[in-house]
Design an enzyme around this catalytic site. Structure first.
Site, short mmCIF file in Angstrom:
data_model
loop_
_atom_site.label_atom_id
_atom_site.label_comp_id
_atom_site.label_asym_id
_atom_site.label_seq_id
_atom_site.Cartn_x
_atom_site.Cartn_y
_atom_site.Cartn_z
N TYR A 99 55.39 79.52 58.21
CA TYR A 99 55.40 81.14 57.81
C TYR A 99 54.38 81.69 57.86
O TYR A 99 53.63 81.34 56.72
CB TYR A 99 56.80 81.23 56.73
CG TYR A 99 56.92 82.74 56.60
CD1 TYR A 99 57.48 83.36 57.34
CD2 TYR A 99 56.44 83.24 55.32
CE1 TYR A 99 57.73 85.05 57.20
CE2 TYR A 99 56.60 84.51 54.93
CZ TYR A 99 57.32 85.39 55.92
OH TYR A 99 57.76 86.65 55.56
N ASP A 194 46.26 78.93 57.20
CA ASP A 194 46.97 79.95 56.22
C ASP A 194 47.00 79.02 54.74
O ASP A 194 47.90 78.27 54.70
CB ASP A 194 48.28 80.17 56.88
CG ASP A 194 48.98 80.91 55.73
OD1 ASP A 194 48.68 81.36 54.77
OD2 ASP A 194 50.12 81.71 56.52
N LYS A 222 48.24 85.72 46.93
CA LYS A 222 48.90 85.22 45.88
C LYS A 222 48.01 84.99 44.49
O LYS A 222 47.60 85.80 43.79
CB LYS A 222 49.72 83.92 46.01
CG LYS A 222 50.88 84.21 47.07
CD LYS A 222 51.65 82.74 47.21
CE LYS A 222 52.74 82.74 48.37
NZ LYS A 222 53.70 83.81 48.27
#
Length: 395
Positions: A99, A194, A222
Site C-alpha cells: 500500500y 516506500d 509519519k
C-alpha cells in the site's frame, strides 16, 4: 489509551508507527507548542525545514536531496511523477499487497484497507491509470524480470515497501531487494522504497540500512513529523534536481514543511539519535512478545505464524510461512476477528485488520507484556471453548 467510556487500552498500533516513544512524548509536545506560538504556517520555507532536510539527508543512506510534503501519499505520488518525468517513461511496477497511499495509481491490489473492507479496487480509478500500473508478486523476482522484459523500455519505476506492512508484515527474502536493484540498474528504471512505515523505525537509516540495498528515491512519512501530518521524498541529487524550481517537474504545497510538524519531527529524530540503544530495546521487547505469544497459541493448538522484524510484527492466523499477498490471504479472518474482539475486551488494542502490522513503543515494558500475555491466555481459553462447541455441533 482511553476510549469514550473510560476503558483503558494498551496501544499496539501507535498511530500506525510514528509513536515510537508512545503518545504525548513531552519533548515533542513542547517543540510543537513552541513553534505554534509563532505561527502554524507561513507558506514559505523556514530555518527548521532546512535543519530537517539536512538531518534526513545525514541519516538516510540514499538521500542526497529531499522535498517535504504533507503525507506519505503525497510522497509516493510525487516520487512516481518524478520518475516518469526523469525517465520519459509511463509505466511502473508495484507489488500485490503493498500500500502506497490512496493515489489513483496505487489503489490496485493494495492490501490492508481494501481487502479488509472487501473492496477489490477503488471506483474512480480510470482504466488508463490502471493500464500503466503493472502488478507483481512480492518476493517473486522472476515475475518482475518477466514484466520488465515484456514492457522493455516502458517502465519508469519499481516501487515497493522494502518490508511490506500492509498485507500483514512480510519480509523480503534473501536476494529479492538486491535483485531489484540490479535489474533497475540494468534497465534504467528508478527504484523507489516506500519507507513511510520502516523509515526511522527499524533503524536510523530505515530498512535500506538494515538490508544494505539503496534505492534511487525514498518516501518517508509519519515519524518525520513526530506523528503530525507530514511526508517527504528524496534521493539522488541527479533525480531530485528535476523537481521545480530547479527542474521542470512541478510539486508544491502551502503546508509542506510547516514549522509545527518540522519542529516535532526534528525533535523526534534527535531523540532517536541520542538514544543509541532504542532500536535494540524495541527489538528485544518485540521478540519476547512474539515468542511468548507463539507458545500460548501452540499450547492452545490454534494455528499462528508470526512475522517480525525490529519493533514490527504480525500475528497471522495460519500455519506459515507467509511470504506474499496470496499466502497472507490464507489466514483465518473469522478467527482473527474473534481474537481481536476478545483482546479489545481485555484492554489490548490490536490492529483491527489481519493485514496490518503491530508497532511496539518504548512504553511497552515487562508489566505491559505480562498484561498482554494474560489477556491472550484468557482470550485463547474462550476461543478454544468456542471452537470445541462448533466442532461438537457438526453432524
Amino acid at each position: 489509551m482511553y476510549d469514550e467510556d473510560g476503558n483503558r487500552y494498551i496501544d499496539l498500533i501507535n498511530s500506525w508507527g510514528p509513536m515510537i516513544f508512545g503518545h504525548a512524548q513531552p519533548d515533542i509536545i513542547d517543540a510543537a507548542q513552541s513553534a505554534l506560538v509563532n505561527s502554524s504556517s507561513f507558506g514559505a520555507p523556514t530555518e527548521i525545514e532546512i535543519e530537517m532536510a539536512m538531518l534526513v539527508a545525514d541519516l538516510v543512506p540514499s538521500i542526497e536531496k529531499v522535498r517535504m510534503v504533507n503525507s506519505g501519499t503525497e510522497a509516493t505520488m510525487s516520487a512516481i511523477r518524478l520518475s516518469r518525468g526523469y525517465t520519459g517513461k509511463d509505466k511502473f511496477i508495484k507489488f500485490e499487497g503493498c500500500y502506497h497511499g490512496h493515489g489513483d495509481s496505487f489503489l490496485i491490489a493494495a492490501g490492508s484497507g481494501l481487502v479488509t473492507l472487501g473492496v477489490p479496487d477503488s471506483p474512480g480509478v480510470t482504466k488508463g491509470t490502471a493500464t500503466d500500473t503493472l502488478l507483481a508478486r512480492y518476493n517473486d523476482l522472476e515475475q518482475v524480470q518477466e514484466l520488465v522484459a515484456k514492457y522493455k523500455g516502458q517502465i519508469a519505476a519499481i516501487i515497493l515497501e522494502p518490508v511490506a506492512g500492509n498485507m500483514g508484515l512480510v519480509l523480503p527474502e534473501k536476494g529479492f531487494l538486491e535483485g531489484l536493484r540490479a535489474l533497475c540498474d540494468a534497465e534504467e528504471i528508478v527504484l523507489i522504497f516506500d519507507e513511510v512505515m520502516t523509515g526511522f523505525r527499524l533503524s536510523l537509516g530505515g530498512a535500506q540500512e538494515v538490508f544494505g540495498v539503496l534505492p534511487d528515491l525514498t518516501c518517508l512519512g509519519k515519524i518525520v513529523g513526530g506523528g503530525l501530518p507530514v511526508g517527504a521524498y528524496g534521493g539522488k541529487a541527479e533525480i531530485m534536481d528535476h523537481v521545480s524550481p530547479a527542474g521542470p517537474i512541478y510539486q508544491a504545497g502551502t503546508l509542506s514543511g510547516n514549522p509545527v510538524a518540522m519542529h516535532a519531527g526534528v525533535t523526534m529524530l534527535n531523540l532517536l539519535k541520542k538514544d543509541s540503544n532504542v532500536f535494540t530495546r524495541l527489538s528485544e521487547t518485540t521478540e519476547v512478545l512474539a515468542c511468548e505469544m507463539q507458545k500460548l497459541f501452540d499450547a492452545a493448538d490454534i494455528p499462528l505464524c508470526i512475522n517480525r522484524i525490529g519493533s514490527m510484527l504480525t500475528f497471522f492466523m495460519q500455519n506459515g510461512p507467509v511470504r506474499n499477498f496470496d499466502e497472507s490471504k490464507q489466514s483465518d479472518l473469522v478467527l482473527f476477528g474473534s481474537f481481536f474482539r476478545e483482546m479489545l475486551e481485555r484492554g489490548v488494542y490490536l490492529p483491527p485488520s489481519q493485514f496490518e502490522s503491530l508497532f511496539i513503543s518504548t512504553c511497552i515494558g515487562s508489566s505491559e507484556i505480562d498484561q498482554i500475555l494474560g489477556a491472550t491466555t484468557d482470550a485463547l481459553i474462550k476461543l478454544s471453548l468456542s471452537r470445541q462447541v462448533s466442532q461438537d455441533r457438526k453432524p
